[in-house]
Enzyme design. Structure first.
Site, PDB file in Angstrom:
ATOM      1  N   HIS A 195       1.173  -1.210  -0.301  1.00 57.23           N
ATOM      2  CA  HIS A 195      -0.144   0.107   0.127  1.00 57.23           C
ATOM      3  C   HIS A 195       1.064   1.150   0.287  1.00 57.23           C
ATOM      4  O   HIS A 195       2.013   0.880   0.579  1.00 57.23           O
ATOM      5  CB  HIS A 195      -0.748  -0.275   1.399  1.00 57.23           C
TER       6      HIS A 195
ATOM      7  N   LYS B 278       6.315   6.608   7.125  1.00 59.64           N
ATOM      8  CA  LYS B 278       5.413   5.503   8.310  1.00 59.64           C
ATOM      9  C   LYS B 278       6.483   5.110   8.930  1.00 59.64           C
ATOM     10  O   LYS B 278       7.885   4.903   8.842  1.00 59.64           O
ATOM     11  CB  LYS B 278       5.115   4.571   7.311  1.00 59.64           C
TER      12      LYS B 278
ATOM     13  N   TYR C 119       1.690   1.110  13.988  1.00 63.99           N
ATOM     14  CA  TYR C 119       2.117   2.287  12.444  1.00 63.99           C
ATOM     15  C   TYR C 119       1.645   3.711  12.701  1.00 63.99           C
ATOM     16  O   TYR C 119       1.326   4.361  13.744  1.00 63.99           O
ATOM     17  CB  TYR C 119       1.197   2.396  11.350  1.00 63.99           C
TER      18      TYR C 119
ATOM     19  N   ASP D  66      -6.782  -5.667  -2.262  1.00 66.99           N
ATOM     20  CA  ASP D  66      -5.424  -6.266  -2.860  1.00 66.99           C
ATOM     21  C   ASP D  66      -4.487  -7.398  -3.905  1.00 66.99           C
ATOM     22  O   ASP D  66      -3.944  -6.621  -3.927  1.00 66.99           O
ATOM     23  CB  ASP D  66      -4.403  -7.223  -0.998  1.00 66.99           C
TER      24      ASP D  66
END
Length: 190
Positions: A62, A72, A132, A168
């Site tokens: 992603h 991130k 995250y 996905d």
């Protein structure tokens, strides 16, 4: 914290420095001053968590397109994952290259992923939990991805895929269109 450069430009593996005593240990997982000293993102208004019950679960790959591209900081807090990042920045010397990292609750490693990288992982254990820190709020209209088995990259995942989302599975081939590419210089997608 120790910051280790990787084969991909601007990706860092962050190793915690544990202060141990008879109670266990204490470690910093983030420090604005230390991240700033490496020129890394220091503002993370969104903190997220994922939990995957089954070994072999695949999440990703992603990213968010500009103007909502995101950096991130990823850490596996329970179990183990194989984390994969792909450089999708057109003007990067490591464009279209990928690298994998094992992150686990045992090794405590964190992965710093700047803007312009696709990110995903496969769980190596049951009951894997991933935290995250994310530099930008989630914007569904900017969300995009690369299919885990896209032939443009030839990623060899260690386990058969046991769980994956329909979304996905449906990402188009990376080579089918230039709209998925990010530029490091302008910060704009082309």
């Amino acid at each position: 914290m120790e910051f280790h450069s990787t084969k991909l430009r601007d990706i860092y593996l962050v190793q915690l420095e544990l202060a141990r005593d008879n109670r266990g240990f204490f470690a910093r997982t983030f420090c604005t001053e230390e991240f700033a000293a490496y020129g890394l993102e220091t503002n993370y208004p969104q903190h997220s968590i994922s939990f995957s019950a089954r070994r072999g679960t695949l999440r990703g790959l992603h990213y968010q397109r500009d103007p909502h591209a995101e950096a991130k900081l990823v850490r596996c807090t329970q179990g183990a994952i194989l984390d994969v990042v792909i450089d999708i920045r057109l003007d990067s010397p490591t464009y279209r290259r990928w690298q994998e990292f094992e992150l686990s609750s045992v090794n405590g490693h964190q992965l710093y992923i700047p803007k312009g990288f696709a990110h995903g992982f496969q769980t190596l254990s049951n009951n894997a939990e991933v935290n995250y820190l994310i530099s930008t709020a989630y914007k569904p209209e900017s969300a995009h991805g690369i299919r885990y088995n896209d032939p443009a990259f030839g990623i060899s995942w260690p386990l058969p895929v046991t769980e994956i989302s329909e979304r996905d599975l449906s990402w188009p081939d990376f080579s089918s269109g230039p709209s998925t590419v990010h530029s490091t210089a302008s910060g704009l997608e082309v």
